[in-house]
Write an enzyme that holds these catalytic residues in place. Structure first.
Site, PDB file in Angstrom:
ATOM      1  N   LYS A 143     -16.123   2.608  -9.847  1.00 34.60           N
ATOM      2  CA  LYS A 143     -15.473   3.524 -10.719  1.00 34.60           C
ATOM      3  C   LYS A 143     -16.282   4.435 -11.731  1.00 34.60           C
ATOM      4  CE  LYS A 143     -11.191   3.030  -9.320  1.00 34.60           C
ATOM      5  NZ  LYS A 143     -10.220   3.888  -7.804  1.00 34.60           N
ATOM      6  N   ASN A 173      -6.903   8.917  -4.842  1.00 32.31           N
ATOM      7  CA  ASN A 173      -6.186   7.835  -5.972  1.00 32.31           C
ATOM      8  C   ASN A 173      -6.383   6.189  -5.367  1.00 32.31           C
ATOM      9  OD1 ASN A 173      -4.111   5.999  -7.234  1.00 32.31           O
ATOM     10  ND2 ASN A 173      -3.267   5.743  -5.533  1.00 32.31           N
ATOM     11  N   THR A 221       0.610  -2.792 -11.005  1.00 36.84           N
ATOM     12  CA  THR A 221       1.043  -2.491 -10.072  1.00 36.84           C
ATOM     13  C   THR A 221       0.136  -3.750  -8.801  1.00 36.84           C
ATOM     14  OG1 THR A 221      -1.018  -1.944  -9.268  1.00 36.84           O
ATOM     15  CG2 THR A 221       0.314  -0.157 -10.727  1.00 36.84           C
ATOM     16  N   TYR A 274     -16.226  -2.497  -7.564  1.00 32.25           N
ATOM     17  CA  TYR A 274     -15.213  -2.205  -8.146  1.00 32.25           C
ATOM     18  C   TYR A 274     -16.145  -1.181  -9.093  1.00 32.25           C
ATOM     19  CZ  TYR A 274     -10.051  -0.148 -10.338  1.00 32.25           C
ATOM     20  OH  TYR A 274      -9.874  -0.281 -10.540  1.00 32.25           O
ATOM     21  N   ILE A 295      -3.343  -1.756 -14.940  1.00 36.50           N
ATOM     22  CA  ILE A 295      -1.362  -1.149 -14.434  1.00 36.50           C
ATOM     23  C   ILE A 295      -0.529  -2.096 -13.930  1.00 36.50           C
ATOM     24  CG2 ILE A 295       0.006   0.554 -14.233  1.00 36.50           C
ATOM     25  CD1 ILE A 295      -2.310   0.717 -16.199  1.00 36.50           C
TER      26      ILE A 295
HETATM   27  N1  LIG Z   1      -3.999  -1.210 -11.072  1.00 35.88           N
HETATM   28  C1  LIG Z   1      -4.413  -0.840 -12.222  1.00 35.88           C
HETATM   29  O1  LIG Z   1      -4.387  -2.187 -13.220  1.00 35.88           O
HETATM   30  C2  LIG Z   1      -5.531  -0.025 -12.157  1.00 35.88           C
HETATM   31  C3  LIG Z   1      -6.493   0.201 -13.239  1.00 35.88           C
HETATM   32  C4  LIG Z   1      -7.011   0.858 -12.712  1.00 35.88           C
HETATM   33  C5  LIG Z   1      -7.295   2.130 -11.623  1.00 35.88           C
HETATM   34  N2  LIG Z   1      -6.359   1.661 -10.519  1.00 35.88           N
HETATM   35  C6  LIG Z   1      -6.711   2.480  -9.291  1.00 35.88           C
HETATM   36  O2  LIG Z   1      -5.647   3.299  -9.014  1.00 35.88           O
HETATM   37  C7  LIG Z   1      -5.872   3.044  -8.000  1.00 35.88           C
HETATM   38  C8  LIG Z   1      -4.358   2.708  -7.832  1.00 35.88           C
HETATM   39  O3  LIG Z   1      -4.674   1.415  -7.810  1.00 35.88           O
HETATM   40  P1  LIG Z   1      -3.111   0.539  -7.383  1.00 35.88           P
HETATM   41  O4  LIG Z   1      -3.212  -0.292  -8.661  1.00 35.88           O
HETATM   42  O5  LIG Z   1      -2.491   1.863  -7.279  1.00 35.88           O
HETATM   43  O6  LIG Z   1      -2.825   0.317  -6.349  1.00 35.88           O
HETATM   44  P2  LIG Z   1      -2.047  -0.462  -5.072  1.00 35.88           P
HETATM   45  O7  LIG Z   1      -2.635  -1.213  -4.455  1.00 35.88           O
HETATM   46  O8  LIG Z   1      -0.469  -0.227  -6.193  1.00 35.88           O
HETATM   47  O9  LIG Z   1      -2.015   0.884  -4.188  1.00 35.88           O
HETATM   48  C9  LIG Z   1      -2.940   1.192  -3.605  1.00 35.88           C
HETATM   49  C10 LIG Z   1      -2.315   2.562  -2.360  1.00 35.88           C
HETATM   50  O10 LIG Z   1      -3.627   2.611  -1.919  1.00 35.88           O
HETATM   51  C11 LIG Z   1      -3.831   2.452  -0.497  1.00 35.88           C
HETATM   52  N3  LIG Z   1      -5.083   2.302   0.444  1.00 35.88           N
HETATM   53  C12 LIG Z   1      -5.495   1.548   0.217  1.00 35.88           C
HETATM   54  N4  LIG Z   1      -6.871   1.247   1.151  1.00 35.88           N
HETATM   55  C13 LIG Z   1      -6.664   2.551   1.615  1.00 35.88           C
HETATM   56  C14 LIG Z   1      -7.595   3.586   2.280  1.00 35.88           C
HETATM   57  N5  LIG Z   1      -8.372   3.136   2.898  1.00 35.88           N
HETATM   58  N6  LIG Z   1      -7.512   4.946   3.008  1.00 35.88           N
HETATM   59  C15 LIG Z   1      -5.879   5.513   2.257  1.00 35.88           C
HETATM   60  N7  LIG Z   1      -5.051   4.664   1.095  1.00 35.88           N
HETATM   61  C16 LIG Z   1      -5.178   3.646   1.725  1.00 35.88           C
HETATM   62  C17 LIG Z   1      -2.604   1.256  -0.349  1.00 35.88           C
HETATM   63  O11 LIG Z   1      -1.951   1.389   1.496  1.00 35.88           O
HETATM   64  C18 LIG Z   1      -1.630   1.403  -1.257  1.00 35.88           C
HETATM   65  O12 LIG Z   1      -0.917   2.449  -1.054  1.00 35.88           O
HETATM   66  C19 LIG Z   1      -7.101   2.649  -7.243  1.00 35.88           C
HETATM   67  O13 LIG Z   1      -7.916   3.108  -7.226  1.00 35.88           O
HETATM   68  C20 LIG Z   1      -6.961   1.464  -8.221  1.00 35.88           C
HETATM   69  O14 LIG Z   1      -8.460   1.427  -8.981  1.00 35.88           O
HETATM   70  C21 LIG Z   1      -5.805   0.382 -10.729  1.00 35.88           C
END
Ligand SMILES: NC(=O)c1ccc[n+]([C@@H]2O[C@H](COP(=O)([O-])OP(=O)(O)OC[C@H]3O[C@@H](n4cnc5c(N)ncnc54)[C@H](O)[C@@H]3O)[C@@H](O)[C@H]2O)c1
Length: 249
Positions: free
Chosen positions: A160, A90, A191, A156, A189
């Site tokens: 993906k 993730n 976050t 990005y 989402i």
């Molecule tokens: N939030 C959105 O809108 C959304 C939508 C689609 C997909 N996503 C995907 O979901 C996943 C999580 O996103 P989120 O919104 O929860 O983000 P977030 O920023 O809330 O959490 C991401 C977490 O990943 C950790 N992280 C970052 N780089 C890292 C690394 N090199 N190694 C290990 N950990 C690392 C961070 O410390 C953080 O705890 C991502 O892959 C993101 O692309 C998010």
């Protein structure tokens, strides 16, 4: 009956947002969970939350962009809990915002290293551990941008799309070995990943979802738990959108 009872799971990027929600949901369904993140305090806090709710968890610090950290994470999970049944790759970042022609080479490499190479490294070592059990389930976190463009975020979008391709390949390669691999495609989402965006930008994003709101991390976690469990026993190599209708229009 909890649907992940007796299972051992790992989640990368589990200190925040979607990863945290997945880790909490896995634990609620009975799995022992290895929390991984580069942010140690956030990861430890996730462990505390799970233990306070009566679940079992441990933390292992790993940078998803490094192959050796992914290998060590799998080894640490097996050492701590005896096996690996489920992995949610993730961890991810948004990266810089620029047109493709202006995108910095360093910015490109950083996003591809974490969002795509990191998922490959994770899968590579997780597959080897799961083969030893005679099965397993991997869920890779893609995005709607595994399917449609995110203008100003070419790295990005590319990362993906690549995660979706890798997921299909692993699904095809490991179906006969009883290891399933699927990808999830969330819309936007609510976050901390979106915290840097202006209120106007957030409103513009909301308006692209026919449901008229952002998604919740817990809603994505429900889908991830399903894909990680025996309830999805005939599903592999797939890419499942959870996007409030974003890609329907
Ligand atoms: N939030 C959105 O809108 C959304 C939508 C689609 C997909 N996503 C995907 O979901 C996943 C999580 O996103 P989120 O919104 O929860 O983000 P977030 O920023 O809330 O959490 C991401 C977490 O990943 C950790 N992280 C970052 N780089 C890292 C690394 N090199 N190694 C290990 N950990 C690392 C961070 O410390 C953080 O705890 C991502 O892959 C993101 O692309 C998010």
């Amino acid at each position: 009956m909890k649907i992940l009872e007796h299972k051992v799971a790992l989640v990368t990027g589990a200190g925040s947002g979607i990863g945290l929600a997945v880790a909490l949901a896995y634990a609620k369904e009975g799995a022992k969970v290895m929390i991984s993140d580069i942010n140690e305090s956030a990861g430890q806090e996730a462990v505390n939350q799970i233990e306070a709710a009566g679940g079992t968890a441990a933390f292992f610090k790993a940078d998803s962009a490094l192959p050796e950290d992914n290998e060590a994470l799998v080894q640490a999970t097996v050492a701590q809990f005896g096996r690996l049944d489920i992995a949610c790759n993730n961890a991810g970042i948004g990266g810089e915002a620029a047109l493709s022609g202006d995108y910095s080479l360093d910015g490109w490499k950083k996003v591809i290293d974490i969002n795509f190479n990191g998922v490959f490294y994770g899968c590579k070592y997780q597959l080897l551990a799961m083969e030893k059990n005679g099965g397993g389930a991997i869920v890779n976190m893609a995005s709607i941008h595994g399917m449609v463009a995110a203008p100003m975020s070419p790295a990005y979008t590319s990362s993906k799309h690549a995660v979706v391709g890798l997921t299909r390949n692993i699904g095809a390669e490991y179906g006969a070995k009883n290891i399933r691999c699927n990808a999830v495609g969330p819309g936007y989402i609510d976050t901390p990943l979106l915290a840097k965006l202006s209120p106007d930008h957030i409103q513009a994003l909301i308006s692209k979802h026919p449901m008229g709101r952002l998604g919740k991390a817990e809603e994505v976690a429900e889908l991830v738990v399903f894909l990680s469990s025996e309830k999805s026993s005939f599903m592999t190599g797939g890419y499942y959108l959870i996007d409030g209708g974003y890609t329907a229009v």
